[in-house]
Design an enzyme around this catalytic site. Structure first.
Site, mmCIF file in Angstrom:
data_model
loop_
_atom_site.group_PDB
_atom_site.id
_atom_site.type_symbol
_atom_site.label_atom_id
_atom_site.label_comp_id
_atom_site.label_asym_id
_atom_site.label_seq_id
_atom_site.Cartn_x
_atom_site.Cartn_y
_atom_site.Cartn_z
ATOM 1 N N CYS A 117 9.715 -6.390 1.050
ATOM 2 C CA CYS A 117 8.887 -6.272 2.339
ATOM 3 C C CYS A 117 8.608 -7.845 2.656
ATOM 4 C CB CYS A 117 7.667 -5.598 2.133
ATOM 5 S SG CYS A 117 6.239 -6.325 1.603
ATOM 6 N N GLU A 118 8.443 -8.213 3.882
ATOM 7 C CA GLU A 118 8.337 -9.441 4.368
ATOM 8 C C GLU A 118 6.975 -9.953 4.274
ATOM 9 O OE1 GLU A 118 10.023 -9.728 8.218
ATOM 10 O OE2 GLU A 118 8.157 -8.836 9.352
ATOM 11 N N HIS A 119 5.964 -8.930 4.204
ATOM 12 C CA HIS A 119 4.687 -9.331 4.014
ATOM 13 C C HIS A 119 4.201 -9.747 2.532
ATOM 14 C CE1 HIS A 119 4.637 -5.993 7.142
ATOM 15 N NE2 HIS A 119 4.468 -6.958 7.962
ATOM 16 N N HIS A 120 4.787 -9.182 1.635
ATOM 17 C CA HIS A 120 4.456 -9.660 0.227
ATOM 18 C C HIS A 120 5.388 -10.023 -0.626
ATOM 19 C CE1 HIS A 120 1.455 -6.655 1.558
ATOM 20 N NE2 HIS A 120 0.353 -7.434 1.053
ATOM 21 N N GLN A 158 10.526 -1.860 7.421
ATOM 22 C CA GLN A 158 11.439 -0.667 7.141
ATOM 23 C C GLN A 158 11.766 -0.073 8.636
ATOM 24 O OE1 GLN A 158 10.525 2.089 4.177
ATOM 25 N NE2 GLN A 158 11.591 3.867 5.573
ATOM 26 N N HIS A 186 7.508 1.274 -1.124
ATOM 27 C CA HIS A 186 7.162 -0.198 -1.390
ATOM 28 C C HIS A 186 6.354 -0.383 -2.147
ATOM 29 C CE1 HIS A 186 8.301 -0.614 3.453
ATOM 30 N NE2 HIS A 186 8.583 0.371 2.909
ATOM 31 N N CYS A 188 4.452 -2.738 -2.586
ATOM 32 C CA CYS A 188 3.098 -3.518 -2.066
ATOM 33 C C CYS A 188 2.128 -2.322 -1.810
ATOM 34 C CB CYS A 188 3.532 -4.389 -0.861
ATOM 35 S SG CYS A 188 4.006 -3.461 0.582
HETATM 36 N N1 LIG Z 1 4.749 -1.229 9.269
HETATM 37 C C1 LIG Z 1 5.156 -1.628 8.063
HETATM 38 N N2 LIG Z 1 4.125 -2.282 7.365
HETATM 39 C C2 LIG Z 1 4.559 -2.598 6.244
HETATM 40 C C3 LIG Z 1 5.855 -2.548 5.674
HETATM 41 N N3 LIG Z 1 5.979 -3.130 4.436
HETATM 42 C C4 LIG Z 1 4.660 -3.286 4.226
HETATM 43 N N4 LIG Z 1 3.956 -2.948 5.013
HETATM 44 C C5 LIG Z 1 2.266 -3.026 5.183
HETATM 45 O O1 LIG Z 1 1.961 -4.303 5.902
HETATM 46 C C6 LIG Z 1 0.673 -4.425 5.720
HETATM 47 C C7 LIG Z 1 0.017 -5.774 5.694
HETATM 48 O O2 LIG Z 1 -1.491 -5.678 5.982
HETATM 49 P P1 LIG Z 1 -2.468 -6.748 5.575
HETATM 50 O O3 LIG Z 1 -3.582 -6.081 5.901
HETATM 51 O O4 LIG Z 1 -2.149 -8.072 6.392
HETATM 52 O O5 LIG Z 1 -2.078 -7.236 4.271
HETATM 53 P P2 LIG Z 1 -2.921 -6.616 2.738
HETATM 54 O O6 LIG Z 1 -4.369 -7.033 2.939
HETATM 55 O O7 LIG Z 1 -1.947 -7.159 1.648
HETATM 56 O O8 LIG Z 1 -2.765 -4.962 2.954
HETATM 57 P P3 LIG Z 1 -3.211 -3.773 1.837
HETATM 58 O O9 LIG Z 1 -1.701 -3.571 1.519
HETATM 59 O O10 LIG Z 1 -3.759 -2.932 2.729
HETATM 60 O O11 LIG Z 1 -3.941 -4.358 0.634
HETATM 61 C C8 LIG Z 1 0.206 -3.586 4.843
HETATM 62 O O12 LIG Z 1 -0.556 -2.527 5.149
HETATM 63 C C9 LIG Z 1 1.620 -2.905 3.963
HETATM 64 O O13 LIG Z 1 1.551 -1.718 3.550
HETATM 65 C C10 LIG Z 1 7.055 -1.950 6.546
HETATM 66 O O14 LIG Z 1 7.994 -2.159 6.272
HETATM 67 N N5 LIG Z 1 6.419 -1.559 7.862
HETATM 68 ZN ZN LIG Z 2 4.439 -5.554 1.373
#
Ligand SMILES: Nc1nc2c(ncn2[C@@H]2O[C@H](COP(=O)(O)OP(=O)(O)OP(=O)(O)O)[C@@H](O)[C@H]2O)c(=O)[nH]1
Ligand SMILES: [Zn+2]
Length: 228
Positions: A117-120, A158, A186, A188
């Site tokens: 995942c590109e967020h984490h 995704q 995921h 994360c």
């Molecule tokens: N729509 C979508 N969201 C994703 C995907 N992979 C990870 N995420 C979400 O990206 C979001 C990032 O949210 P943030 O609130 O900025 O990050 P965070 O504080 O680490 O979020 P939490 O996981 O709720 O603790 C999270 O809710 C993840 O679950 C994906 O493939 N699609």
């Molecule tokens: Zn993630």
């Protein structure tokens, strides 16, 4: 119908057709100079920066188990986990004439998804299921798996993953009649944050005849109740 146009953050044009019809921007956000450096240069730079991260965490890089880690991580990012960022690595998708005149659904299912995942930058693991209805062209089965693998090996969300696979296959096969489903876990979500070990995510993209519920249902019946 009113057609307004906006520029997204990559300066690519997104058309907004009316209130809720968006043409799809499926591109992975990349810098203009993304491929100016060689892989070796990138590995060297990432190695340096990862060493800084490890030192900041207080790790002793003179330990013989840790000393090679910055290089290992850098090589893994460029050559393995994220090889699909570079269009030069896109698999060649040779097609063949549909000489049998096969015009029913072909389903390639349980294709392994190993993404991140590109967020984490944590793993996304699961399966993809792809179907199409051939017109003039057919494609070697393994090429579908290869294409899925290529797009999965990028920092991803995704939703975009299924769009990228579906769009590419539609172009290669010369038909809109393509459907892509991905079900994945995921890390994360399961290993940090909410730490939900059981939930998984399903995304679906399709065009052509798969807009028709009958075709979609046939596909969903074939792939069955999927868990990851
Ligand atoms: N729509 C979508 N969201 C994703 C995907 N992979 C990870 N995420 C979400 O990206 C979001 C990032 O949210 P943030 O609130 O900025 O990050 P965070 O504080 O680490 O979020 P939490 O996981 O709720 O603790 C999270 O809710 C993840 O679950 C994906 O493939 N699609
Ligand atoms: Zn993630």
């Amino acid at each position: 119908m009113n057609v307004a146009q906006m520029k997204d953050r990559n300066n690519e044009r997104i058309e907004i057709l009316g209130d809720n019809h968006f043409s799809k921007n499926t591109e992975t956000p990349l810098r203009a100079d993304a491929f100016d450096k060689s892989d070796d240069e990138k590995i060297k730079n990432i190695q340096y920066h990862f060493e800084m991260i490890m030192k900041e965490m207080g790790l002793d890089l003179t330990d013989d188990s840790l000393s090679g880690t910055p290089y290992r991580v850098a090589k893994m990012y460029i050559k393995e986990l994220f090889y699909g960022l570079n269009p030069a690595n896109r698999p060649k998708l040779s097609t063949f004439e549909n000489k049998y005149g096969y015009q029913k659904m072909l389903v390639e299912q349980n294709i392994t998804i190993d993404s991140a995942c590109e967020h984490h930058f944590l793993p996304i693991v699961g399966h993809a299921h792809v179907a199409y209805i051939p017109k003039d062209k057919v494609i070697g089965l393994s090429k579908i798996n290869r294409l899925v693998d290529y797009y999965a090996h990028r920092p991803q969300v995704q939703e975009r993953l299924v769009l990228q696979i579906c769009n590419d296959l539609q172009k290669v096969l010369g038909t809109e009649d393509v459907i892509v489903a991905v079900s994945a876990k995921h890390l994360c979500v399961s290993s940090r944050g909410i730490k939900d070990k059981n939930s998984f995510t399903t995304t679906l993209e399709y065009g052509g005849c798969f807009a028709d519920k009958t075709y979609r249902d046939e596909f969903l019946t074939i792939i069955g109740q999927q868990s990851v």
